[in-house]
Design an enzyme around this catalytic site. Structure first.
Site, mmCIF file in Angstrom:
data_model
loop_
_atom_site.group_PDB
_atom_site.id
_atom_site.type_symbol
_atom_site.label_atom_id
_atom_site.label_comp_id
_atom_site.label_asym_id
_atom_site.label_seq_id
_atom_site.Cartn_x
_atom_site.Cartn_y
_atom_site.Cartn_z
ATOM 1 N N GLY A 202 -3.672 2.964 4.009
ATOM 2 C CA GLY A 202 -3.671 1.670 3.352
ATOM 3 C C GLY A 202 -2.278 1.344 2.852
ATOM 4 N N SER A 203 -1.693 0.246 3.303
ATOM 5 C CA SER A 203 -0.281 0.045 3.026
ATOM 6 C C SER A 203 0.168 -1.351 3.438
ATOM 7 C CB SER A 203 0.521 1.098 3.786
ATOM 8 O OG SER A 203 -0.033 1.311 5.074
#
Length: 244
Positions: A202-203
């Site tokens: 997640g980024s």
């Protein structure tokens, strides 16, 4: 018209297939599957079922689908799957600034946020030679925040196209992400839309468009890495839209 001159429209087809799991993620899938198997053998069903779901999720997170990259002169494609959360004018990061980088003038920065449900394989927005890969340790703030571009753990990649055009993009770790994995190094030659790395878990990815080049995106739009055309060199902004 001879058989050699006939167009091939309708003579080929594409079938959907399950995306493969990227090699970087196979060990995580294996670990989750082994733990699930142990729980099942011990008849701990209340643990085995949730662990089975975790195993499926891990496999889905590391999925690596085939992408069809458009062909065309001057096209810039999305480096990441996700949601376009910001389009702003900013100076380039100091790690990519200067005469050997992106220069020092203001540029359009497009930010693409990847949730834990998106494909996390990142791809190069233009073909060319990798000129710079710069890793910077940092914090793990919410990747959706503007200051994450300067404070979070991140990795800058600078690629120079055949015509000398330079595009910079940045992989930024987020709240959950704890590892940026590069697939390329300076001097590598890459094709348009080629896999260049991933971020766990997640980024966000920022891409910096060169001066004089607008974008084809709207805030809230979703992009597909290696497929969505986000800009064309020398073309002004041309997209307007609304969420509905």
């Amino acid at each position: 018209m001879t058989s050699l001159e006939k167009p091939d429209i309708g003579t080929t087809s594409v079938k959907w297939r399950w995306p493969s799991v990227h090699p970087e993620g196979r060990k995580f899938v294996l670990i989750s599957a082994v733990i699930c198997l142990i729980f099942a053998i011990m008849a701990w069903e209340t643990l085995a079922w949730p662990m089975g779901l975790v195993t499926i999720w891990v496999a889905a997170f590391f999925r690596d689908p085939i992408r069809t990259t458009p062909i065309g002169e001057g096209l810039i494609v999305a480096p990441a799957d996700g949601l376009v959360t910001m389009i702003v004018t900013v100076p380039p990061p100091r790690e990519m600034a200067g005469p050997d980088g992106l220069g020092d003038g203001p540029m359009t920065r497009v930010s693409i946020f990847m949730s834990v449900f998106d494909v996390h394989i990142n791809r190069t927005p233009i073909p060319g030679v990798i000129k710079r890969v710069a890793y910077i340790a940092g914090s793990f703030l919410n990747a959706d925040l503007d200051k994450a571009s300067e404070e979070n753990e991140r990795q800058h990649i600078l690629v120079e196209g055949p015509d000398g055009t330079r595009i910079g993009f940045t992989q930024i770790a987020g709240l959950v992400a704890r590892r940026i994995v590069p697939f390329v190094k300076p001097g590598d030659v890459v094709g348009l839309g080629q896999r260049i790395g991933l971020i766990r878990f997640g980024s966000r990815v920022d891409v910096y468009l060169p001066a004089g080049t607008g974008h084809r995106l709207t805030i809230g739009q979703r992009t597909i890495a290696g497929e969505t055309v986000i800009a064309k060199l020398g073309e002004a902004d041309r997209t307007v839209g609304a969420s509905q």
